[in-house]
Design an enzyme around this catalytic site. Structure first.
Site, short mmCIF file in Angstrom:
data_model
loop_
_atom_site.label_atom_id
_atom_site.label_comp_id
_atom_site.label_asym_id
_atom_site.label_seq_id
_atom_site.Cartn_x
_atom_site.Cartn_y
_atom_site.Cartn_z
N LYS A 75 0.82 -1.23 0.00
CA LYS A 75 0.00 0.00 0.00
C LYS A 75 0.84 1.27 0.00
O LYS A 75 2.05 1.25 0.26
CB LYS A 75 -1.00 -0.04 1.15
N ARG B 210 -3.60 -10.04 5.14
CA ARG B 210 -4.09 -10.13 3.76
C ARG B 210 -2.99 -9.60 2.85
O ARG B 210 -2.65 -8.41 2.92
CB ARG B 210 -5.37 -9.28 3.65
N1 HH2 Z 1 -7.56 -3.73 0.94
C1 HH2 Z 1 -7.94 -3.75 -0.37
C2 HH2 Z 1 -9.11 -4.44 -0.74
N2 HH2 Z 1 -9.84 -5.12 0.16
N3 HH2 Z 1 -10.18 -5.82 2.38
C3 HH2 Z 1 -9.82 -5.82 3.66
N4 HH2 Z 1 -10.54 -6.49 4.58
N5 HH2 Z 1 -8.70 -5.14 4.11
C4 HH2 Z 1 -7.93 -4.43 3.24
O1 HH2 Z 1 -6.93 -3.80 3.70
C5 HH2 Z 1 -8.29 -4.41 1.86
C6 HH2 Z 1 -9.45 -5.12 1.45
C7 HH2 Z 1 -7.13 -3.03 -1.38
O2 HH2 Z 1 -6.10 -3.87 -1.88
P1 HH2 Z 1 -6.21 -4.70 -3.24
O3 HH2 Z 1 -7.31 -5.70 -3.19
O4 HH2 Z 1 -4.87 -5.24 -3.57
O5 HH2 Z 1 -6.52 -3.60 -4.34
P2 HH2 Z 1 -7.82 -3.21 -5.16
O6 HH2 Z 1 -8.88 -2.77 -4.20
O7 HH2 Z 1 -7.35 -2.12 -6.07
O8 HH2 Z 1 -8.29 -4.43 -5.93
#
Ligand code: HH2
Length: 305
Positions: free
Chosen positions: A232, A266
């Site tokens: 992040k 995660r």
């Molecule tokens: N971060 C993202 C998405 N979902 N869910 C939880 N519970 N906690 C988090 O920190 C979290 C999440 C963002 O990361 P990522 O899925 O890699 O990116 P994107 O939302 O662009 O798909």
């Protein structure tokens, strides 16, 4: 369910439909974004076969939970209809449902959550913590799925516009209490709930650093804590590095989170972060746990057994 039963849920166990996940040990949740536009892996696993193969690789590397998402939450992402989201995630869930894995659906839409659960998902990872879709709480209650209640200030579009808090940990704790009460009212048991402070969701870099340092304070809620610092932007801000160069920064954040009591991390880089989580957990417990095999014992004992 009576309040006393709700309150006595064991914080080392997570009820996810017919599975009871043992969170006495740290679990790694592998991120599977079946999207064209996620912030760090957009487009990489958009094809269902590639996504299924990636999930199996993450499982072999030590992930016990796979978090499958069909819509990016980054601020400038295109919004996706429920139908389009389901077209992305359902073929993947269906192919993985007989694998030795816990499947999580990363969605804020109740219709997507419901269809994903019917297809085999065990967990609903709702970044709006039941505050987005009015049907979400009932969907989780009826299915008995595990639910991640994540904190976000604002919406994905607005969240990074001057986020402000009194004390970030106190404010988020109050938010968790509020959403937990909403969950209880809908008939969700405490045993189904995991809290996530939502690293990067309506927080400055400083807020994220404080949350990681003070993560242990959320333990007084009596439920497991999940943290998602992977790749992040606060890591980029501290280290001056682009998203593709944030592995070591993610490792430091994962170590800090596990030492502070996180039960689930995660992450995108499962093999590396399993090693980091394993050693951090060994330090936390001062015993050489999980010397080989999967990161956490895949203890999927049936409910009640
Ligand atoms: N971060 C993202 C998405 N979902 N869910 C939880 N519970 N906690 C988090 O920190 C979290 C999440 C963002 O990361 P990522 O899925 O890699 O990116 P994107 O939302 O662009 O798909």
């Amino acid at each position: 369910m009576r309040d006393t039963e709700i309150m006595t849920a064991d914080a080392t166990q997570w009820l996810c439909r017919d599975r009871m996940l043992d969170l006495g040990r740290v679990h790694v949740m592998g991120i599977l974004n079946v999207t064209p536009d996620s912030f760090s892996d957009g487009g990489l696993h958009f094809d269902p076969q590639t996504a299924v193969a990636r999930a199996r690789t993450m499982a072999a590397e030590g992930a016990t939970i796979i978090d499958i998402g069909g819509e990016s939450t980054r601020p400038d992402a295109e919004s996706v209809s429920a139908d389009a989201e389901l077209r992305r995630v359902l073929p993947v869930i269906v192919q993985l449902r007989n694998d030795d894995l816990i499947l999580s659906i990363d969605t804020s839409k109740a219709s997507v959550a419901r269809a994903a659960i019917e297809a085999g998902a065990h967990i609903v990872n709702d970044v709006t913590a039941l505050g987005g879709d009015p049907q979400m709480a009932a969907t989780v209650a009826e299915s008995g799925a595990g639910v991640v209640l994540m904190h976000m200030q604002g919406t994905p579009r607005t969240m990074q516009v001057n986020p402000t808090y009194g004390d970030v940990v106190t404010d988020i704790t109050a938010f968790f209490e509020n959403r937990r009460a909403r969950a209880w009212q809908a008939g969700i048991a405490d045993a189904q709930i995991v809290f996530d402070p939502g690293i990067g969701f309506g927080k400055t870099a400083e807020h994220n650093l404080i949350l990681l340092r003070r993560l242990g304070e959320f333990q007084k809620l009596g439920r497991p804590i999940l943290v998602g610092p992977s790749r992040k932007s606060f890591i980029g801000k501290v280290l001056g590095l682009n998203v593709e160069d944030r592995l070591e920064g993610t490792a430091a954040a994962v170590a800090a989170a596990v030492l502070a009591g996180a039960s689930i991390v995660r992450v995108h880089d499962v093999r590396a972060m399993c090693r980091v989580a394993r050693l951090s957990e060994a330090i936390r417990r001062s015993v050489p746990v999980h010397q080989e095999g999967r990161c956490a014992a895949a203890d999927f004992s049936a409910t009640g057994s």
